[in-house]
Write a protein that holds these residues in place. Sequence first.
Motif, PDB file in Angstrom:
ATOM      1  N   GLY A   3       0.779  -1.223   0.000  1.00 57.61           N
ATOM      2  CA  GLY A   3       0.000   0.000   0.000  1.00 57.61           C
ATOM      3  C   GLY A   3       0.815   1.279   0.000  1.00 57.61           C
ATOM      4  O   GLY A   3       0.242   2.368  -0.014  1.00 57.61           O
ATOM      5  N   PHE A   4       2.145   1.183  -0.010  1.00 57.93           N
ATOM      6  CA  PHE A   4       2.971   2.386   0.080  1.00 57.93           C
ATOM      7  C   PHE A   4       2.798   3.290  -1.141  1.00 57.93           C
ATOM      8  O   PHE A   4       2.701   4.510  -1.000  1.00 57.93           O
ATOM      9  CB  PHE A   4       4.443   2.022   0.279  1.00 57.93           C
ATOM     10  CG  PHE A   4       5.316   3.232   0.420  1.00 57.93           C
ATOM     11  CD1 PHE A   4       5.322   3.965   1.593  1.00 57.93           C
ATOM     12  CD2 PHE A   4       6.123   3.654  -0.633  1.00 57.93           C
ATOM     13  CE1 PHE A   4       6.112   5.091   1.728  1.00 57.93           C
ATOM     14  CE2 PHE A   4       6.924   4.775  -0.509  1.00 57.93           C
ATOM     15  CZ  PHE A   4       6.917   5.493   0.678  1.00 57.93           C
ATOM     16  N   SER A   5       2.753   2.715  -2.330  1.00 60.38           N
ATOM     17  CA  SER A   5       2.594   3.529  -3.548  1.00 60.38           C
ATOM     18  C   SER A   5       1.284   4.302  -3.518  1.00 60.38           C
ATOM     19  O   SER A   5       1.236   5.480  -3.880  1.00 60.38           O
ATOM     20  CB  SER A   5       2.643   2.651  -4.790  1.00 60.38           C
ATOM     21  OG  SER A   5       3.917   2.078  -4.914  1.00 60.38           O
ATOM     22  N   GLU A   6       0.215   3.653  -3.073  1.00 62.70           N
ATOM     23  CA  GLU A   6      -1.079   4.325  -2.969  1.00 62.70           C
ATOM     24  C   GLU A   6      -1.021   5.442  -1.925  1.00 62.70           C
ATOM     25  O   GLU A   6      -1.539   6.529  -2.136  1.00 62.70           O
ATOM     26  CB  GLU A   6      -2.164   3.322  -2.589  1.00 62.70           C
ATOM     27  CG  GLU A   6      -3.540   3.921  -2.528  1.00 62.70           C
ATOM     28  CD  GLU A   6      -4.580   2.906  -2.096  1.00 62.70           C
ATOM     29  OE1 GLU A   6      -5.577   3.344  -1.491  1.00 62.70           O
ATOM     30  OE2 GLU A   6      -4.407   1.707  -2.346  1.00 62.70           O
ATOM     31  N   LEU A   7      -0.357   5.166  -0.797  1.00 61.96           N
ATOM     32  CA  LEU A   7      -0.205   6.183   0.244  1.00 61.96           C
ATOM     33  C   LEU A   7       0.544   7.390  -0.303  1.00 61.96           C
ATOM     34  O   LEU A   7       0.136   8.529  -0.103  1.00 61.96           O
ATOM     35  CB  LEU A   7       0.533   5.611   1.455  1.00 61.96           C
ATOM     36  CG  LEU A   7       0.894   6.613   2.557  1.00 61.96           C
ATOM     37  CD1 LEU A   7      -0.363   7.185   3.210  1.00 61.96           C
ATOM     38  CD2 LEU A   7       1.791   5.951   3.596  1.00 61.96           C
ATOM     39  N   ARG A   8       1.629   7.160  -1.004  1.00 63.39           N
ATOM     40  CA  ARG A   8       2.425   8.260  -1.543  1.00 63.39           C
ATOM     41  C   ARG A   8       1.593   9.139  -2.478  1.00 63.39           C
ATOM     42  O   ARG A   8       1.741  10.353  -2.509  1.00 63.39           O
ATOM     43  CB  ARG A   8       3.665   7.744  -2.264  1.00 63.39           C
ATOM     44  CG  ARG A   8       4.627   8.867  -2.614  1.00 63.39           C
ATOM     45  CD  ARG A   8       5.938   8.402  -3.194  1.00 63.39           C
ATOM     46  NE  ARG A   8       6.810   7.687  -2.304  1.00 63.39           N
ATOM     47  CZ  ARG A   8       7.646   8.229  -1.426  1.00 63.39           C
ATOM     48  NH1 ARG A   8       7.668   9.532  -1.269  1.00 63.39           N
ATOM     49  NH2 ARG A   8       8.441   7.497  -0.703  1.00 63.39           N
ATOM     50  N   GLY A   9       0.680   8.549  -3.210  1.00 67.39           N
ATOM     51  CA  GLY A   9      -0.175   9.309  -4.118  1.00 67.39           C
ATOM     52  C   GLY A   9      -1.189  10.191  -3.416  1.00 67.39           C
ATOM     53  O   GLY A   9      -1.666  11.162  -3.989  1.00 67.39           O
ATOM     54  N   ARG A  10      -1.551   9.861  -2.166  1.00 69.42           N
ATOM     55  CA  ARG A  10      -2.547  10.632  -1.414  1.00 69.42           C
ATOM     56  C   ARG A  10      -1.930  11.563  -0.384  1.00 69.42           C
ATOM     57  O   ARG A  10      -2.637  12.320   0.277  1.00 69.42           O
ATOM     58  CB  ARG A  10      -3.481   9.666  -0.666  1.00 69.42           C
ATOM     59  CG  ARG A  10      -4.337   8.806  -1.545  1.00 69.42           C
ATOM     60  CD  ARG A  10      -5.356   7.999  -0.742  1.00 69.42           C
ATOM     61  NE  ARG A  10      -4.901   7.569   0.556  1.00 69.42           N
ATOM     62  CZ  ARG A  10      -4.747   6.303   0.937  1.00 69.42           C
ATOM     63  NH1 ARG A  10      -4.995   5.329   0.094  1.00 69.42           N
ATOM     64  NH2 ARG A  10      -4.346   6.000   2.152  1.00 69.42           N
ATOM     65  N   PHE A  11      -0.624  11.532  -0.208  1.00 74.69           N
ATOM     66  CA  PHE A  11       0.055  12.243   0.872  1.00 74.69           C
ATOM     67  C   PHE A  11       0.781  13.465   0.331  1.00 74.69           C
ATOM     68  O   PHE A  11       1.585  13.355  -0.590  1.00 74.69           O
ATOM     69  CB  PHE A  11       1.057  11.277   1.534  1.00 74.69           C
ATOM     70  CG  PHE A  11       1.438  11.643   2.929  1.00 74.69           C
ATOM     71  CD1 PHE A  11       0.637  11.297   3.999  1.00 74.69           C
ATOM     72  CD2 PHE A  11       2.609  12.335   3.179  1.00 74.69           C
ATOM     73  CE1 PHE A  11       0.988  11.622   5.297  1.00 74.69           C
ATOM     74  CE2 PHE A  11       2.975  12.669   4.466  1.00 74.69           C
ATOM     75  CZ  PHE A  11       2.168  12.312   5.526  1.00 74.69           C
ATOM     76  N   ARG A  12       0.518  14.653   0.898  1.00 78.69           N
ATOM     77  CA  ARG A  12       1.163  15.887   0.422  1.00 78.69           C
ATOM     78  C   ARG A  12       2.567  16.081   0.983  1.00 78.69           C
ATOM     79  O   ARG A  12       3.421  16.657   0.338  1.00 78.69           O
ATOM     80  CB  ARG A  12       0.317  17.113   0.783  1.00 78.69           C
ATOM     81  CG  ARG A  12      -0.978  17.209   0.011  1.00 78.69           C
ATOM     82  CD  ARG A  12      -1.747  18.487   0.304  1.00 78.69           C
ATOM     83  NE  ARG A  12      -1.865  18.728   1.732  1.00 78.69           N
ATOM     84  CZ  ARG A  12      -1.669  19.909   2.319  1.00 78.69           C
ATOM     85  NH1 ARG A  12      -1.341  20.965   1.624  1.00 78.69           N
ATOM     86  NH2 ARG A  12      -1.807  20.046   3.623  1.00 78.69           N
ATOM     87  N   GLY A  13       2.790  15.657   2.221  1.00 79.81           N
ATOM     88  CA  GLY A  13       4.098  15.811   2.856  1.00 79.81           C
ATOM     89  C   GLY A  13       5.072  14.748   2.386  1.00 79.81           C
ATOM     90  O   GLY A  13       4.812  14.018   1.435  1.00 79.81           O
TER      91      GLY A  13
END
Length: 136
Positions: A3-13
Amino acid sequence: MNGFSELRGRFRGALLRPGEEGYDEVRRIWNGAIDRHPALIARCAGADDVATAVRFAREHDLAVSVRGGGHAVAGHAVVDGGVMIDLSLPGDCCSGSWTPPPSGTGWPPPAGSSATPASAASPWAAGSATSCASTG
């Protein structure tokens, strides 16, 4: 990490994992006896990032720690193998960048008012700016 790639796509920081540039500097706190290694450091750029990081940790059964000023002597700001939510980026209440207006300007507002200072751009600055830096 699932799920890291998906998280990176939703995270601004910034999201930091072990071995990445900046990871070791961010995970360190003033108490040098604390040497913990989070699986992920989430350097939040706002309240939405905080919610996203907490949701990610819950979905992946990871422990969470929250770093404000990193001053808790016991090292509660850093978790081994979990997600460290870092609120110490410039512009948030913990960086010391929020300065109250000069006296006589009508701040703080009267009790019950919902007014906030124009300089309080951080979603968590209002109401916590006086105590945040003293927490871990």
